[in-house]
Design a protein around this motif. Structure first.
Motif, PDB file in Angstrom:
ATOM      1  N   GLN A 295       0.889  -1.554  -0.404  1.00 21.33           N
ATOM      2  CA  GLN A 295       0.023   0.088   0.126  1.00 21.33           C
ATOM      3  C   GLN A 295       1.425   1.192  -0.385  1.00 21.33           C
ATOM      4  OE1 GLN A 295      -2.744  -1.498   2.943  1.00 21.33           O
ATOM      5  NE2 GLN A 295      -3.877  -0.241   2.599  1.00 21.33           N
ATOM      6  N   GLU A 296       0.201   2.533  -0.236  1.00 22.58           N
ATOM      7  CA  GLU A 296       1.039   3.620  -0.367  1.00 22.58           C
ATOM      8  C   GLU A 296       1.174   4.448   0.992  1.00 22.58           C
ATOM      9  OE1 GLU A 296       0.510   8.558  -1.537  1.00 22.58           O
ATOM     10  OE2 GLU A 296      -1.327   7.476  -1.939  1.00 22.58           O
ATOM     11  N   ALA A 297       2.812   3.805   1.086  1.00 22.76           N
ATOM     12  CA  ALA A 297       3.230   4.361   2.469  1.00 22.76           C
ATOM     13  C   ALA A 297       2.310   5.697   3.355  1.00 22.76           C
ATOM     14  CB  ALA A 297       4.551   4.712   2.615  1.00 22.76           C
ATOM     15  N   GLU A 298       2.209   5.683   4.668  1.00 19.69           N
ATOM     16  CA  GLU A 298       1.424   6.565   5.118  1.00 19.69           C
ATOM     17  C   GLU A 298       2.478   6.703   6.436  1.00 19.69           C
ATOM     18  OE1 GLU A 298      -1.024   6.393   9.085  1.00 19.69           O
ATOM     19  OE2 GLU A 298      -1.526   4.729   8.278  1.00 19.69           O
ATOM     20  N   ASN A 299       2.615   8.064   6.122  1.00 21.50           N
ATOM     21  CA  ASN A 299       3.789   8.626   6.689  1.00 21.50           C
ATOM     22  C   ASN A 299       2.830   8.994   8.718  1.00 21.50           C
ATOM     23  OD1 ASN A 299       5.805   9.490   4.682  1.00 21.50           O
ATOM     24  ND2 ASN A 299       4.572  11.215   4.495  1.00 21.50           N
ATOM     25  N   ILE A 300       4.083   9.021   9.891  1.00 23.87           N
ATOM     26  CA  ILE A 300       3.638   8.912  10.650  1.00 23.87           C
ATOM     27  C   ILE A 300       5.484   9.195  11.430  1.00 23.87           C
ATOM     28  CG2 ILE A 300       3.780   7.235  13.071  1.00 23.87           C
ATOM     29  CD1 ILE A 300       1.182   6.755  10.931  1.00 23.87           C
ATOM     30  N   LYS A 301       4.927  10.576  12.375  1.00 29.02           N
ATOM     31  CA  LYS A 301       6.075  11.707  12.578  1.00 29.02           C
ATOM     32  C   LYS A 301       6.398  11.119  14.499  1.00 29.02           C
ATOM     33  CE  LYS A 301       4.366  16.021  10.514  1.00 29.02           C
ATOM     34  NZ  LYS A 301       3.877  17.075  10.082  1.00 29.02           N
ATOM     35  N   VAL A 302       7.282  10.725  14.709  1.00 32.72           N
ATOM     36  CA  VAL A 302       7.512  10.684  15.497  1.00 32.72           C
ATOM     37  C   VAL A 302       9.050  11.509  16.433  1.00 32.72           C
ATOM     38  CG1 VAL A 302       9.083   8.853  17.245  1.00 32.72           C
ATOM     39  CG2 VAL A 302       7.957   8.063  15.430  1.00 32.72           C
ATOM     40  N   ASN A 303       8.327  11.753  16.867  1.00 27.84           N
ATOM     41  CA  ASN A 303       9.834  13.176  17.814  1.00 27.84           C
ATOM     42  C   ASN A 303      10.616  12.308  18.921  1.00 27.84           C
ATOM     43  OD1 ASN A 303      10.344  15.904  18.443  1.00 27.84           O
ATOM     44  ND2 ASN A 303       9.691  15.436  20.692  1.00 27.84           N
ATOM     45  N   LEU A 304      11.653  12.692  19.045  1.00 26.86           N
ATOM     46  CA  LEU A 304      13.042  12.356  20.035  1.00 26.86           C
ATOM     47  C   LEU A 304      13.453  13.222  20.802  1.00 26.86           C
ATOM     48  CD1 LEU A 304      15.057  10.563  17.429  1.00 26.86           C
ATOM     49  CD2 LEU A 304      12.687   9.414  18.712  1.00 26.86           C
ATOM     50  N   TYR A 305      13.538  13.538  22.374  1.00 26.74           N
ATOM     51  CA  TYR A 305      13.722  14.163  23.092  1.00 26.74           C
ATOM     52  C   TYR A 305      14.845  13.367  24.158  1.00 26.74           C
ATOM     53  CZ  TYR A 305      13.456  17.484  27.095  1.00 26.74           C
ATOM     54  OH  TYR A 305      13.616  18.744  28.164  1.00 26.74           O
TER      55      TYR A 305
ATOM     56  N   HIS B 131      10.874   2.278   7.409  1.00 26.64           N
ATOM     57  CA  HIS B 131       9.682   2.092   6.669  1.00 26.64           C
ATOM     58  C   HIS B 131       9.587   0.665   7.540  1.00 26.64           C
ATOM     59  CE1 HIS B 131       7.271   0.220   2.776  1.00 26.64           C
ATOM     60  NE2 HIS B 131       7.320   0.828   3.630  1.00 26.64           N
ATOM     61  N   ILE B 132       8.222   0.754   8.591  1.00 18.22           N
ATOM     62  CA  ILE B 132       7.653  -0.888   8.724  1.00 18.22           C
ATOM     63  C   ILE B 132       6.274  -0.876   7.862  1.00 18.22           C
ATOM     64  CG2 ILE B 132       7.180  -1.602  11.663  1.00 18.22           C
ATOM     65  CD1 ILE B 132       9.526  -0.459  10.728  1.00 18.22           C
ATOM     66  N   LEU B 133       6.389  -2.051   7.901  1.00 17.50           N
ATOM     67  CA  LEU B 133       4.570  -2.829   7.120  1.00 17.50           C
ATOM     68  C   LEU B 133       4.927  -1.278   5.978  1.00 17.50           C
ATOM     69  CD1 LEU B 133       2.733  -3.826   9.635  1.00 17.50           C
ATOM     70  CD2 LEU B 133       4.151  -5.624   7.808  1.00 17.50           C
ATOM     71  N   HIS B 134       4.060  -0.602   5.961  1.00 16.31           N
ATOM     72  CA  HIS B 134       3.239   0.470   5.019  1.00 16.31           C
ATOM     73  C   HIS B 134       3.282   1.709   5.231  1.00 16.31           C
ATOM     74  CE1 HIS B 134      -0.037   1.103   6.528  1.00 16.31           C
ATOM     75  NE2 HIS B 134      -1.250   1.592   5.489  1.00 16.31           N
ATOM     76  N   TYR B 135       4.183   1.570   6.744  1.00 19.12           N
ATOM     77  CA  TYR B 135       4.515   2.963   7.390  1.00 19.12           C
ATOM     78  C   TYR B 135       5.266   3.340   7.338  1.00 19.12           C
ATOM     79  CZ  TYR B 135       0.075   1.861  10.075  1.00 19.12           C
ATOM     80  OH  TYR B 135      -0.709   1.580   9.856  1.00 19.12           O
ATOM     81  N   GLN B 136       6.090   5.187   7.003  1.00 21.46           N
ATOM     82  CA  GLN B 136       7.154   5.371   6.895  1.00 21.46           C
ATOM     83  C   GLN B 136       7.806   6.244   7.961  1.00 21.46           C
ATOM     84  OE1 GLN B 136       9.606   4.674   4.172  1.00 21.46           O
ATOM     85  NE2 GLN B 136      11.232   6.114   4.694  1.00 21.46           N
ATOM     86  N   ILE B 137       8.538   6.383   8.573  1.00 20.26           N
ATOM     87  CA  ILE B 137       8.752   7.480   9.844  1.00 20.26           C
ATOM     88  C   ILE B 137       9.120   7.832   9.359  1.00 20.26           C
ATOM     89  CG2 ILE B 137       9.385   7.110  12.076  1.00 20.26           C
ATOM     90  CD1 ILE B 137       9.033   3.908  12.263  1.00 20.26           C
ATOM     91  N   GLN B 138       8.489   9.624  10.332  1.00 24.84           N
ATOM     92  CA  GLN B 138       9.535  10.407   9.894  1.00 24.84           C
ATOM     93  C   GLN B 138      10.147  10.875  11.702  1.00 24.84           C
ATOM     94  OE1 GLN B 138       6.973  13.422   8.143  1.00 24.84           O
ATOM     95  NE2 GLN B 138       7.729  12.603   5.940  1.00 24.84           N
ATOM     96  N   TYR B 139      11.633  11.373  11.898  1.00 30.29           N
ATOM     97  CA  TYR B 139      12.069  11.428  13.189  1.00 30.29           C
ATOM     98  C   TYR B 139      12.246  13.063  12.547  1.00 30.29           C
ATOM     99  CZ  TYR B 139      12.396   6.744  14.125  1.00 30.29           C
ATOM    100  OH  TYR B 139      12.889   5.328  14.217  1.00 30.29           O
ATOM    101  N   THR B 140      11.475  13.144  14.065  1.00 33.47           N
ATOM    102  CA  THR B 140      11.800  14.712  14.405  1.00 33.47           C
ATOM    103  C   THR B 140      12.794  15.732  16.181  1.00 33.47           C
ATOM    104  OG1 THR B 140       9.932  15.373  15.303  1.00 33.47           O
ATOM    105  CG2 THR B 140      10.099  15.451  13.221  1.00 33.47           C
ATOM    106  N   TYR B 141      13.582  16.132  16.277  1.00 30.85           N
ATOM    107  CA  TYR B 141      14.301  16.597  17.217  1.00 30.85           C
ATOM    108  C   TYR B 141      14.807  17.615  16.865  1.00 30.85           C
ATOM    109  CZ  TYR B 141      17.736  14.465  13.511  1.00 30.85           C
ATOM    110  OH  TYR B 141      18.560  14.090  12.642  1.00 30.85           O
TER     111      TYR B 141
END
Length: 267
Positions: free
Chosen positions: A96-106, A165-175
């Motif tokens: 499936q088309e990748a869904e972006n998931i935002k993950v913040n690192l602190y 890339h996890i399954l069809h999720y694309q993880i975007q890290y922010t910090y």
């Protein structure tokens, strides 16, 4: 949904709706420690302490499969139960088309990191837990607090974050700009500067990961890890094995040499 019983595993090919069904998610949540995330699949290994949960899952899986294909599931269930000791691979039937998931690192400090999701996502959290379980102090469905007080924990965190890339999720890290300097405050001689402009760190981060060392590790730490890993992955150890195994060890050995030489210059 299709289910194939192989000699070495139970292969389930299904869509993302079934993958997110409550009975499927419940089973996978119990097996966080025994999961391996593949490009578009999850491999779940047998856990002796979860045999009853596994059998309940197989009952529900067989019933769902029978309902989809309109047949009596009891005979098929008996066949599946015979494969009770084999891993279960759950694979998406289409990409499936990748869904972006935002993950913040602190980074609270050099010893503790907070990983937080913008919104709940069981798959991304399960991936994080499967990689960092031994270092997780506490967590919710949208956050994990991770103890990274030793070098091995920091190296494990870096390796976990390298997979986007996890399954069809694309993880975007922010910090923020203080994240790296807090996390690696032990390495005072390593200059981080403005993270937005640090292309060199992004390149060298890969080399640190290959050597299983935290970013900014000392020359002694790099040398020690390099010597240990080259002994493990020396091609001579597997010269009698299958060609693909020899090739794997040779490539790994060459990568170790490349990473060590690059970081010796940087450091």
């Amino acid at each position: 949904m299709d289910i194939v019983l192989r000699n070495n595993l139970i292969l389930i090919t299904t869509n993302f709706d079934t993958l997110n069904a409550p009975w499927m998610v419940e089973f996978l949540n119990h097996h966080t420690r025994g999961m391996l995330f593949l490009p578009k699949a999850v491999l779940v290994f047998r856990n002796e302490s979860l045999i009853e949960i596994r059998e309940q899952f197989l009952h529900k899986l067989s019933a769902h499969h029978a309902q989809v294909h309109d047949f009596n599931h009891h005979f098929f269930l008996r066949s599946m139960l015979k494969y009770g000791s084999q891993p279960i691979k759950i694979e998406l039937d289409k990409v499936q088309e990748a869904e972006n998931i935002k993950v913040n690192l602190y980074a609270y400090d050099k010893n503790t990191v907070l990983i937080s999701l913008e919104k709940p996502n069981a798959w991304v959290v399960n991936y994080m837990r499967s990689q960092l379980e031994v270092y997780v102090e506490r967590g919710t469905d949208v956050s994990l607090v991770v103890d990274v007080s030793d070098y091995k924990a920091k190296a494990r965190l870096e390796k976990t974050l390298n997979k986007r890339h996890i399954l069809h999720y694309q993880i975007q890290y922010t910090y923020d700009n203080k994240f790296m300097s807090k996390l690696y405050s032990d390495f005072a001689n390593f200059s981080f500067g403005d993270l937005v402009k640090e292309n060199a760190i992004d390149v060298n981060k890969h080399f640190y990961t290959i050597l299983e060392c935290p970013i900014g590790a000392s020359q002694d730490a790099l040398k020690k890890s390099y010597k240990k890993l080259t002994k493990v992955y020396h091609p001579d150890k597997v010269y009698h094995e299958a060609p693909h195994m020899v090739e794997h060890y040779t490539n790994k050995f060459q990568l170790l040499q490349e990473a060590y030489e690059a970081l010796r210059i940087v450091s």
